[in-house]
Motif scaffolding. Structure first.
Motif, mmCIF file in Angstrom:
data_model
loop_
_atom_site.group_PDB
_atom_site.id
_atom_site.type_symbol
_atom_site.label_atom_id
_atom_site.label_comp_id
_atom_site.label_asym_id
_atom_site.label_seq_id
_atom_site.Cartn_x
_atom_site.Cartn_y
_atom_site.Cartn_z
ATOM 1 N N ALA A 323 0.755 -1.118 -0.088
ATOM 2 C CA ALA A 323 0.078 -0.008 0.076
ATOM 3 C C ALA A 323 0.857 1.348 -0.091
ATOM 4 O O ALA A 323 0.187 2.308 -0.458
ATOM 5 C CB ALA A 323 -0.815 -0.051 1.150
ATOM 6 N N ASN A 324 2.136 1.227 0.435
ATOM 7 C CA ASN A 324 3.007 2.498 0.723
ATOM 8 C C ASN A 324 4.324 2.574 -0.321
ATOM 9 O O ASN A 324 4.829 3.701 -0.438
ATOM 10 C CB ASN A 324 3.222 2.475 1.810
ATOM 11 C CG ASN A 324 2.079 2.616 3.088
ATOM 12 O OD1 ASN A 324 1.882 3.964 3.147
ATOM 13 N ND2 ASN A 324 1.592 2.053 3.531
ATOM 14 N N ALA A 325 4.567 1.299 -0.892
ATOM 15 C CA ALA A 325 6.007 1.501 -1.767
ATOM 16 C C ALA A 325 5.553 1.772 -3.183
ATOM 17 O O ALA A 325 6.462 1.495 -3.906
ATOM 18 C CB ALA A 325 6.593 0.106 -1.445
ATOM 19 N N GLY A 326 4.249 1.875 -3.572
ATOM 20 C CA GLY A 326 3.930 2.140 -4.947
ATOM 21 C C GLY A 326 4.517 3.612 -5.448
ATOM 22 O O GLY A 326 3.563 4.671 -5.585
ATOM 23 N N VAL A 327 5.696 3.677 -5.797
ATOM 24 C CA VAL A 327 6.339 5.052 -6.292
ATOM 25 C C VAL A 327 6.541 4.861 -7.689
ATOM 26 O O VAL A 327 6.991 3.775 -8.383
ATOM 27 C CB VAL A 327 7.387 5.246 -5.403
ATOM 28 C CG1 VAL A 327 8.202 6.590 -5.947
ATOM 29 C CG2 VAL A 327 7.339 5.196 -4.074
ATOM 30 N N GLN A 328 5.931 5.629 -8.548
ATOM 31 C CA GLN A 328 6.240 5.864 -9.881
ATOM 32 C C GLN A 328 7.824 6.227 -10.034
ATOM 33 O O GLN A 328 8.304 7.061 -9.806
ATOM 34 C CB GLN A 328 5.479 6.856 -10.706
ATOM 35 C CG GLN A 328 3.961 6.259 -11.128
ATOM 36 C CD GLN A 328 3.220 7.411 -12.035
ATOM 37 O OE1 GLN A 328 2.929 8.309 -11.276
ATOM 38 N NE2 GLN A 328 2.891 6.738 -13.132
ATOM 39 N N LEU A 329 8.004 5.444 -10.933
ATOM 40 C CA LEU A 329 9.969 5.489 -11.100
ATOM 41 C C LEU A 329 10.091 6.165 -12.555
ATOM 42 O O LEU A 329 10.983 5.541 -13.372
ATOM 43 C CB LEU A 329 10.838 4.201 -10.897
ATOM 44 C CG LEU A 329 10.585 4.045 -9.590
ATOM 45 C CD1 LEU A 329 11.094 2.672 -9.056
ATOM 46 C CD2 LEU A 329 11.063 5.151 -8.326
ATOM 47 N N ASN A 330 9.365 6.898 -13.384
ATOM 48 C CA ASN A 330 9.650 7.168 -14.512
ATOM 49 C C ASN A 330 10.843 8.337 -14.564
ATOM 50 O O ASN A 330 11.213 8.762 -13.627
ATOM 51 C CB ASN A 330 8.233 7.823 -15.370
ATOM 52 C CG ASN A 330 7.751 9.186 -14.342
ATOM 53 O OD1 ASN A 330 8.713 9.634 -13.858
ATOM 54 N ND2 ASN A 330 6.543 8.948 -14.510
ATOM 55 N N ALA A 331 11.281 8.695 -15.795
ATOM 56 C CA ALA A 331 12.450 9.710 -15.907
ATOM 57 C C ALA A 331 12.283 10.868 -15.263
ATOM 58 O O ALA A 331 13.083 11.709 -14.509
ATOM 59 C CB ALA A 331 12.844 10.039 -17.357
ATOM 60 N N GLU A 332 11.075 11.515 -15.223
ATOM 61 C CA GLU A 332 10.627 12.870 -14.813
ATOM 62 C C GLU A 332 10.817 12.756 -13.120
ATOM 63 O O GLU A 332 11.487 13.682 -12.757
ATOM 64 C CB GLU A 332 9.352 13.296 -15.365
ATOM 65 C CG GLU A 332 8.751 14.518 -14.588
ATOM 66 C CD GLU A 332 7.430 14.959 -14.938
ATOM 67 O OE1 GLU A 332 6.919 15.923 -14.528
ATOM 68 O OE2 GLU A 332 6.945 14.339 -15.838
ATOM 69 N N ILE A 333 10.235 11.575 -12.580
ATOM 70 C CA ILE A 333 10.194 11.335 -11.137
ATOM 71 C C ILE A 333 11.614 11.270 -10.336
ATOM 72 O O ILE A 333 11.742 11.786 -9.488
ATOM 73 C CB ILE A 333 9.274 10.302 -10.679
ATOM 74 C CG1 ILE A 333 7.678 10.907 -10.863
ATOM 75 C CG2 ILE A 333 9.526 10.302 -9.081
ATOM 76 C CD1 ILE A 333 6.528 9.838 -10.607
ATOM 77 N N LEU A 334 12.243 10.570 -11.381
ATOM 78 C CA LEU A 334 13.691 10.186 -10.887
ATOM 79 C C LEU A 334 14.612 11.428 -11.051
ATOM 80 O O LEU A 334 15.431 11.781 -10.143
ATOM 81 C CB LEU A 334 14.518 8.865 -11.600
ATOM 82 C CG LEU A 334 13.756 7.814 -11.384
ATOM 83 C CD1 LEU A 334 14.180 6.625 -12.397
ATOM 84 C CD2 LEU A 334 13.839 7.382 -9.969
ATOM 85 N N ALA A 335 14.222 12.086 -11.946
ATOM 86 C CA ALA A 335 15.311 13.376 -12.073
ATOM 87 C C ALA A 335 14.747 14.423 -11.110
ATOM 88 O O ALA A 335 15.728 15.038 -10.506
ATOM 89 C CB ALA A 335 14.819 14.073 -13.469
ATOM 90 N N SER A 336 13.336 14.538 -10.724
ATOM 91 C CA SER A 336 13.176 15.426 -9.816
ATOM 92 C C SER A 336 13.754 14.814 -8.134
ATOM 93 O O SER A 336 14.041 15.815 -7.569
ATOM 94 C CB SER A 336 11.393 15.552 -9.564
ATOM 95 O OG SER A 336 11.038 16.147 -8.427
ATOM 96 N N ALA A 337 13.592 13.695 -7.993
ATOM 97 C CA ALA A 337 14.218 13.132 -6.845
ATOM 98 C C ALA A 337 15.629 13.362 -6.715
ATOM 99 O O ALA A 337 16.210 13.661 -5.673
ATOM 100 C CB ALA A 337 13.925 11.424 -6.749
ATOM 101 N N ALA A 338 16.319 13.181 -8.035
ATOM 102 C CA ALA A 338 17.939 13.492 -7.948
ATOM 103 C C ALA A 338 18.194 14.974 -7.659
ATOM 104 O O ALA A 338 19.201 15.495 -7.200
ATOM 105 C CB ALA A 338 18.311 13.308 -9.439
ATOM 106 N N ARG A 339 17.228 16.055 -7.953
ATOM 107 C CA ARG A 339 17.485 17.354 -7.631
ATOM 108 C C ARG A 339 16.681 17.859 -6.153
ATOM 109 O O ARG A 339 17.098 18.858 -5.954
ATOM 110 C CB ARG A 339 16.670 18.242 -8.726
ATOM 111 C CG ARG A 339 17.194 18.101 -10.057
ATOM 112 C CD ARG A 339 16.817 19.168 -10.933
ATOM 113 N NE ARG A 339 15.372 19.106 -11.028
ATOM 114 C CZ ARG A 339 14.571 18.219 -12.160
ATOM 115 N NH1 ARG A 339 15.177 17.511 -12.839
ATOM 116 N NH2 ARG A 339 13.480 18.350 -12.161
#
Length: 627
Positions: A323-339
């Motif tokens: 229920a809680n680990a469902g994170v979308q890992l597309n390029a946009e989200i990963l790039a946002s996370a990297a910043r």
């Protein structure tokens, strides 16, 4: 408790060693398999959530946003499936945490300050430093208050990782990390209650207080306690929910009031008598009486821990991850996370903060000789344990939903938790592999790890004698009985030049009364009658039930009230457990095992062989023979 498995060592030590290794390896594999199963299921649920969220994001969010409504008259409860998991099912998880906390502080590792100071200080450092690093890294992001995400270690993943990649003979490290995790959980729960409680309404807590008082007195009921506990738990949970305090904390509050105690030996023996009666005259009445007596001999705390553990490992935690680990890992989200400062704050907090906090504080305490560490809890292993403490999965994800409102930032935080947990696992694996190379298996156990200490050990003979003979044994072991004759002959031959030390290594798999006998000898030792009690135990190895142990104490003129009190004391149990953990750390797989002037004896243990070994090693360094 260590999962050390021993066998009786026959006069052919090589054959018994091979048998002991087979038994020990099989038992360890079974134990690790049970621990790994829950961790692998949790990991599988995490991967399933990631796959579901990335390949069918709409259905993932839609499913967990499904509403469930329960109405009773004017009372109406409305939950999403996600809230049902996080608020209701996780209360069961926090209940188990509370049970473990209560047990450790009552009869476990945290009963005395000398034993508790190391994991307590390490846990506090592992709570504080990650939070400070998170605040520093995330400064200016507007989410500095989310520092609670990095404070807690995931106990399930920690224990599973230790079983999977941990060092050889990890018993003492496992005990340390579990004690640390208990204190860590207390800190996390306190922070959830104090920092992440919104819309606080104190009135319903009055109802919760009445319910908790009733929980305390439920222990005095003669029957139907389970039904009463369950009903009161629902009332307390609803009161916490209405108050604004996170309802999962109701589970902790209830657990802290559940009684815990070590089994009363007379009650255990009474249960055995009822079981024998049932065997002789099978009937439903005797079956019910025997079952009730066996059940009541174990504390409610421990019964609840064992009964809820499978549901938590195989249902609650996997559902929480799903229920809680469902994170979308597309390029946009990963790039946002990297910043994202939040993402990097979590990674730095969990990986660097936990490692430096736990390892740094324990290294400093070891340098200053503060607290008890014990053989096997070396700096390299503490470093590996500190690294694994950075796996902050369950409670970290739990606090993400409490501390951050913005869904995009929640995704960034979850990415940080996942990456940090992976890095912590890999870092721990690397450290443990290096540690194993520093301590080759062929070198383990050649010397006595814990030096003989007159203030701790049971010594027969002058404490400053030039010859030292240390035996790890079991009071129900037939070969240990034969070895006593050899030891007596050695003592007659060497006289005042020998000091003999007994340490415990009970064969609990083969001798069900061996552990109780060891603890009884320790209790007798507190009244200065250890070796007298030892001789009494060896004189009749077939009769070591609680009534026989009490009779022996009476025959030796011991204070029976004090003796029985010591039998139930955590200090006596901890003393025996320490010897067992020392034996595991030295890879002792068969008993009796002797150390001659601090060096492991590998040949026959007849009197003349032991005397020759003592005399030959007299001029060599004696790492285990000085105080």
């Amino acid at each position: 408790m260590s999962h050390l498995t021993l066998i009786e060592q026959s006069p052919d030590p090589e054959e018994s060693k091979r048998d002991g290794q087979r038994h020990s390896i099989a038992d360890r594999l079974r134990s690790m398999g049970q621990v790994r199963a829950g961790a692998f299921l949790l990991l599988g649920a995490t991967l399933a959530a990631l796959a579901w969220a990335n390949f069918a994001h709409g259905s993932y969010d839609g499913f967990w946003d499904t509403h469930l409504t329960l109405s009773v008259g004017d009372l109406q409860l409305d939950f999403t499936l996600h809230a049902l998991v996080n608020d209701a099912l996780m209360a069961i998880f926090f209940f188990s945490v509370g049970l473990e906390v209560r047990r450790e502080f009552t009869i476990g590792e945290l009963t005395t300050w000398s034993r508790a100071v190391v994991p307590v200080v390490a846990a506090l450092a592992g709570l504080t430093l990650p939070a400070l690093l998170f605040v520093l890294v995330s400064a200016g992001s507007g989410y500095e208050q989310a520092w609670g995400i990095v404070i807690s270690t995931d106990t399930a993943f920690l224990v599973g990782a230790l079983a999977l990649i941990g060092p050889k003979a990890p018993g003492r490290l496992r005990v340390f990390l579990l004690a640390l995790a208990v204190v860590d959980d207390i800190g996390a729960l306190s922070i959830i209650a104090i920092v992440y409680t919104d819309n606080f309404n104190p009135a319903p807590l009055l109802i919760a207080a009445v319910g908790l008082t009733a929980v305390y007195f439920t222990r005095y009921l003669q029957s139907a306690r389970g039904l009463v506990y369950g009903s009161l738990a629902v009332v307390v949970w609803l009161a916490f929910l209405a108050s604004g305090v996170h309802p999962t904390l109701a589970g902790v509050a209830i657990a802290l009031l559940v009684p815990v105690y070590r089994p009363e030996r007379r009650e255990v023996e009474h249960a055995l008598e009822l079981a024998r009666t049932f065997r002789q005259s099978p009937s439903s009445e005797y079956a019910r009486a025997a079952a009730n007596s066996l059940r009541e001999s174990i504390s409610i705390n421990e019964r609840l821990q064992s009964s809820t553990a499978p549901y938590i490992a195989y249902v609650v935690l996997p559902l929480f991850a799903l229920a809680n680990a469902g994170v979308q890992l597309n390029a946009e989200i990963l790039a946002s996370a990297a910043r994202s400062q939040v993402t990097w704050g979590i990674i730095v907090g969990l990986v660097v903060g936990k490692m430096v906090g736990v390892f740094g504080s324990t290294a400093l305490m070891r340098l200053l000789r503060v607290g008890e560490f014990g053989p096997g809890l070396t700096l390299d292993r503490l470093a590996g344990g500190g690294a694994l403490s950075g796996i902050g999965f369950t409670i970290s994800l739990f606090i993400v939903a409490l501390a951050i409102d913005d869904e995009a930032v929640q995704n960034e935080a979850r990415v940080g938790v996942l990456i940090a947990s992976i890095i912590a696992f890999l870092l721990g694996a690397v450290i443990f592999r290096i540690s194993d190379r520093l301590h080759p298996s062929e070198e383990i156990g050649r010397t006595l790890l814990r030096p003989v200490d007159p203030t701790r050990d049971h010594i027969f003979g002058p404490v400053d004698a030039p010859f030292t003979l240390v035996e790890y044994g079991d009071f129900q072991c037939g070969f240990c009985l034969k070895a006593t004759g050899s030891v007596e002959e050695v003592h007659r031959e060497l006289g005042g030049r020998l000091r003999y030390v007994w340490r415990h290594a009970p064969l609990t798999r083969f001798h069900p009364n061996a552990l109780a006998a060891a603890e009884a000898a320790e209790a007798a030792g507190r009244q200065g009658k250890f070796f007298e009690f030892e001789r009494s135990l060896f004189s009749d190895q077939e009769h070591q039930l609680p009534s026989h142990i009490i009779r022996r104490a009476q025959e030796l003129g011991l204070d029976i009230e004090r003796f029985e009190r010591d039998l139930r004391s955590p200090a006596v149990a901890a003393r025996v457990r320490d010897d067992m953990l020392d034996a595991e750390a030295m890879d002792i797989t068969a008993v009796p095992t002797f150390f001659v002037n601090g060096k492991r004896h590998t040949g026959p243990y007849d009197a003349q062989s032991l005397i020759r070994a003592l005399e030959q090693s007299a001029q060599e360094p004696q790492p285990g023979s000085s105080a």
